[in-house]
Scaffold this motif. Structure first.
Motif, PDB file in Angstrom:
ATOM      1  N   GLU A   1      21.742 -19.743  36.797  1.00 32.94           N
ATOM      2  CA  GLU A   1      22.841 -20.268  37.294  1.00 32.94           C
ATOM      3  C   GLU A   1      23.829 -19.236  37.281  1.00 32.94           C
TER       4      GLU A   1
ATOM      5  N   ARG B   1      17.983 -26.309  44.520  1.00 35.11           N
ATOM      6  CA  ARG B   1      19.328 -26.207  44.309  1.00 35.11           C
ATOM      7  C   ARG B   1      19.898 -24.801  44.489  1.00 35.11           C
TER       8      ARG B   1
ATOM      9  N   ASP C   1      16.183 -34.309  40.948  1.00 38.41           N
ATOM     10  CA  ASP C   1      17.609 -34.255  41.292  1.00 38.41           C
ATOM     11  C   ASP C   1      18.353 -35.380  40.792  1.00 38.41           C
TER      12      ASP C   1
ATOM     13  N   ASN D   1      21.117 -35.188  37.667  1.00 39.17           N
ATOM     14  CA  ASN D   1      22.633 -35.312  38.081  1.00 39.17           C
ATOM     15  C   ASN D   1      23.076 -36.690  37.598  1.00 39.17           C
TER      16      ASN D   1
END
Length: 287
Positions: A182, A204, A256, A260
């Motif tokens: 990321e 993502r 996901d 999250n």
């Protein structure tokens, strides 16, 4: 007098047997199940979903705990653990299966398209592992890996040797690997990581596998394993796990949601409520 004593003795034995039966029934009613899992996104997600669902079913008490894959296989083989939902077989975990497989049962396949390999952001202008040495400096000579107990770690050491790469593998964790990916994407930097499908990073980020012409990284199934005797002791659970199957889009949705959430169980609960008919359908119907 003798008859009276004999009658008392018989009543005492009967009472003792009744208490023993009640005690055994109590143990059976507890229905305690231990499911260890590796610290990989799909293993975390599937295990938490299993707990969320089974804790609602007929008094099951499911304990889950993160453990390295080697000790998970060893625990299953010794009967210290009950179920493992994230076994990468027949290739990535072949070493563990060779050591412990004769003492473990395969009871289900959660996902059939498990792949591993070297992953880069899509803006990186190479497409094959064979091109890595031409851009060592762009990658700082590093492949960001995960834990040394993972099969992909061993296969990456093999890839470095087979492709004669001027790279070293940085041993970290799944979380650290995603963080490095990321960070590089946010800065438009070049990075190469050890990656796999299923993983939420494919939903993502815009990323790609590097082609692997030597076939170092295999395609596996994510199999569900159990200790010997589990199916006989928990036939309903064994049937549930044999039905426990997720298509790629649903697996990403689950991962996901879990990733999250502040608590993985909350994320798994959210997924369950959104997909209740599917998950309830895994539970065996009453005969």
């Amino acid at each position: 007098m003798k008859n009276k004593m004999k009658k008392v003795l018989n009543l005492t034995i009967a009472a003792a047997l009744t208490l023993a039966v009640v005690a055994c029934a109590g143990d059976q009613q507890k229905k305690e199940v231990f499911i260890p899992y590796p610290n990989w996104s799909e293993g975390i997600a599937m295990t938490h979903l299993a707990k969320v669902f089974l804790d609602k079913q007929e008094g099951y008490d499911v304990e889950i705990k993160p453990i390295e894959p080697g000790p998970i296989y060893a625990s299953l083989s010794k009967g210290d653990a009950d179920v493992f939902l994230d076994a990468w077989l027949p290739y990535t975990h072949a070493e563990y299966w060779e050591r412990f497989g004769d003492k473990i049962d395969h009871i289900g396949t959660a996902f059939a398209g498990g792949t591993t390999g070297l992953v880069v952001p899509s803006y990186v202008t190479i497409d094959s592992i064979t091109q890595l040495n031409d851009y060592v400096d762009k990658f700082d000579g590093e492949i960001i890996g995960i834990g040394s107990g993972a099969g992909i770690h061993k296969n990456t050491l093999k890839a470095i040797e087979e492709y004669d790469l001027n790279f070293k593998q940085v041993t970290s964790s799944g979380t650290a690997m995603v963080a490095a990916l990321e960070k590089a994407i946010n800065n438009n930097d070049w990075v190469v990581v050890t990656g796999w499908k299923p993983h939420f990073m494919w939903a993502r980020y815009d990323i790609k596998y590097l082609e692997d012409p030597m076939g170092v990284y295999p395609t596996d199934e994510l199999r569900i394993l159990a200790r010997k005797g589990f199916t006989e002791e928990f036939p309903k659970l064994a049937k549930f796990f044999s039905n426990f199957k997720l298509e790629e889009d649903k697996l990403y949705e689950l991962m996901d949601a879990v990733e999250n959430a502040n608590d993985p169980l909350d994320g798994a609960e959210q997924f369950y409520q959104n997909n209740k008919a599917m998950v309830d359908g895994w539970w065996p119907a009453e005969e």
